[in-house]
Design a protein around this motif. Structure first.
Motif, PDB file in Angstrom:
ATOM      1  N   ALA A  94      -4.258  58.924   9.995  1.00  0.00           N
ATOM      2  CA  ALA A  94      -4.880  57.682  10.469  1.00  0.00           C
ATOM      3  C   ALA A  94      -4.218  57.188  11.751  1.00  0.00           C
ATOM      4  O   ALA A  94      -4.889  56.776  12.703  1.00  0.00           O
ATOM      5  CB  ALA A  94      -4.801  56.613   9.379  1.00  0.00           C
ATOM      6  N   SER A 142      -8.960  55.202   5.212  1.00  0.00           N
ATOM      7  CA  SER A 142      -8.218  54.662   6.344  1.00  0.00           C
ATOM      8  C   SER A 142      -8.313  55.595   7.549  1.00  0.00           C
ATOM      9  O   SER A 142      -8.325  55.136   8.697  1.00  0.00           O
ATOM     10  CB  SER A 142      -6.746  54.441   5.971  1.00  0.00           C
ATOM     11  OG  SER A 142      -6.139  55.656   5.582  1.00  0.00           O
ATOM     12  N   GLN A 179      -9.978  54.565  11.210  1.00  0.00           N
ATOM     13  CA  GLN A 179      -9.276  54.713  12.483  1.00  0.00           C
ATOM     14  C   GLN A 179     -10.005  55.670  13.422  1.00  0.00           C
ATOM     15  O   GLN A 179      -9.989  55.477  14.644  1.00  0.00           O
ATOM     16  CB  GLN A 179      -7.845  55.198  12.240  1.00  0.00           C
ATOM     17  CG  GLN A 179      -6.959  54.194  11.519  1.00  0.00           C
ATOM     18  CD  GLN A 179      -6.799  52.896  12.290  1.00  0.00           C
ATOM     19  OE1 GLN A 179      -6.965  52.834  13.505  1.00  0.00           O
ATOM     20  NE2 GLN A 179      -6.484  51.825  11.573  1.00  0.00           N
ATOM     21  N   GLU A 194     -15.174  48.526   4.297  1.00  0.00           N
ATOM     22  CA  GLU A 194     -14.417  48.508   5.547  1.00  0.00           C
ATOM     23  C   GLU A 194     -14.844  49.633   6.484  1.00  0.00           C
ATOM     24  O   GLU A 194     -14.809  49.469   7.713  1.00  0.00           O
ATOM     25  CB  GLU A 194     -12.915  48.617   5.255  1.00  0.00           C
ATOM     26  CG  GLU A 194     -12.304  47.395   4.594  1.00  0.00           C
ATOM     27  CD  GLU A 194     -12.563  47.327   3.093  1.00  0.00           C
ATOM     28  OE1 GLU A 194     -12.178  46.320   2.467  1.00  0.00           O
ATOM     29  OE2 GLU A 194     -13.136  48.293   2.546  1.00  0.00           O
TER      30      GLU A 194
END
Length: 305
Positions: free
Chosen positions: A103, A131, A135, A164
């Motif tokens: 990430a 994650s 990114q 997210e």
């Protein structure tokens, strides 16, 4: 000062005195920079901004400890354009067995602004760690229109299981210029997502989409006046104000924008100002209209249609 700090790059010590307390009480682990001098030195050198030590920091990418490799990835990103020569080293870290390192490598490649990294960043959109996907999306978004050719790969993540990630995909598409506008209709439907964070990000994106975003002025006004989340109502009001500032809403609707939190007439005042748009956006606008009709009739079942 940097010359003094660089000597700590050879210090392999680590303070594990807090380990028993962490095991016994499930307390959070201290940051690596507070436990390992080498991690602290790597971070300090990046913050000092002395580019003469970039090579020394990059050497830490080969450390056996994942936290040291993580610190090195983050530090190279903090050096910015001065560390572009280490892009290949960061690309190699995208296959690291520790997901925080992967990430961080994605984020740093975005900070370096290296367009040659785009193909490998797109591969990370399928990474098993959310994650890393987030990114990678952020890095592609930071490259702007240069990465717009991969918009369809980003579009697929609008349906990711992790909210997210969907937010990151919206932000990424919103930075792809004209090509990103092709997905306005899809993003418009995401104002109805269950998660308030997704609704907020979708609304803010629509506020920056100009005429394409103004096509959803009525729906945005409804969110500004009646959404259950205060954060979403605020985001919707900001989107309406942004569209109004560009002169895309009728002047007569301005009063409604100012009190969009409580007036049912807000959407009526804005409805007449809705421009039409073609292509994918129009297709999804029609789907949105059908959804609203089903909701009003009581036939809409969330998660089935």
């Amino acid at each position: 000062l940097a010359g003094t700090v660089v000597s700590l790059l050879a210090d392999d010590a680590e303070d594990d005195s807090a380990l028993p307390a962490q095991i016994g009480t499930a307390a959070p682990r201290l940051l690596a920079q507070l436990r390992a001098p080498r991690c602290a030195a790597i971070t300090a050198l990046a913050r000092l901004g002395d580019a003469s030590h970039i090579d020394s920091v990059a050497t830490a990418l080969g450390d056996t400890r994942w936290e040291v490799r993580l610190a090195a990835c983050e530090a190279l990103g903090n050096f910015g354009g001065a560390a572009r020569g280490e892009a290949d080293s960061l690309i190699a870290m995208l296959d690291d067995n520790a997901y925080p390192v992967r990430a961080a490598a994605c984020a740093s490649l975005g900070a370096l602004g290296n367009a040659q990294a785009m193909p490998v960043l797109v591969e990370k959109l399928d990474d098993r760690a959310c994650s890393v996907r987030i990114q990678a999306l952020g890095a592609l978004g930071s490259l702007g229109v240069d990465a717009a050719e991969y918009s369809h790969d980003v579009f697929k993540l609008l349906d990711d299981a992790v909210p997210e990630v969907r937010c990151a995909a919206i932000r990424c598409l919103s930075r792809f210029g004209e090509l990103g506008l092709s997905y306005t209709g899809v993003i418009g439907t995401m104002m109805c997502e269950e998660q308030a964070e997704v609704r907020c990000v979708a609304l803010r994106a629509l506020g920056g989409f100009g005429q394409h975003g103004a096509a959803f002025a009525e729906e945005i006004a409804e969110r500004a006046s009646s959404d259950s989340s205060m954060a979403v109502r605020q985001a919707a009001t900001e989107a309406l104000n942004a569209l109004s500032a560009e002169g895309l809403l009728q002047p007569g609707s301005q009063a409604s924008l100012q009190d969009a939190y409580g007036h049912e007439s807000a959407s009526d005042a804005l409805a007449a100002s809705r421009p039409r748009f073609d292509g994918l956006g129009l297709y999804y606008a029609e789907i949105q209209a059908q959804k609203k009709e089903l909701q009003n009739s009581g036939q809409w079942i969330e998660g089935i249609f």
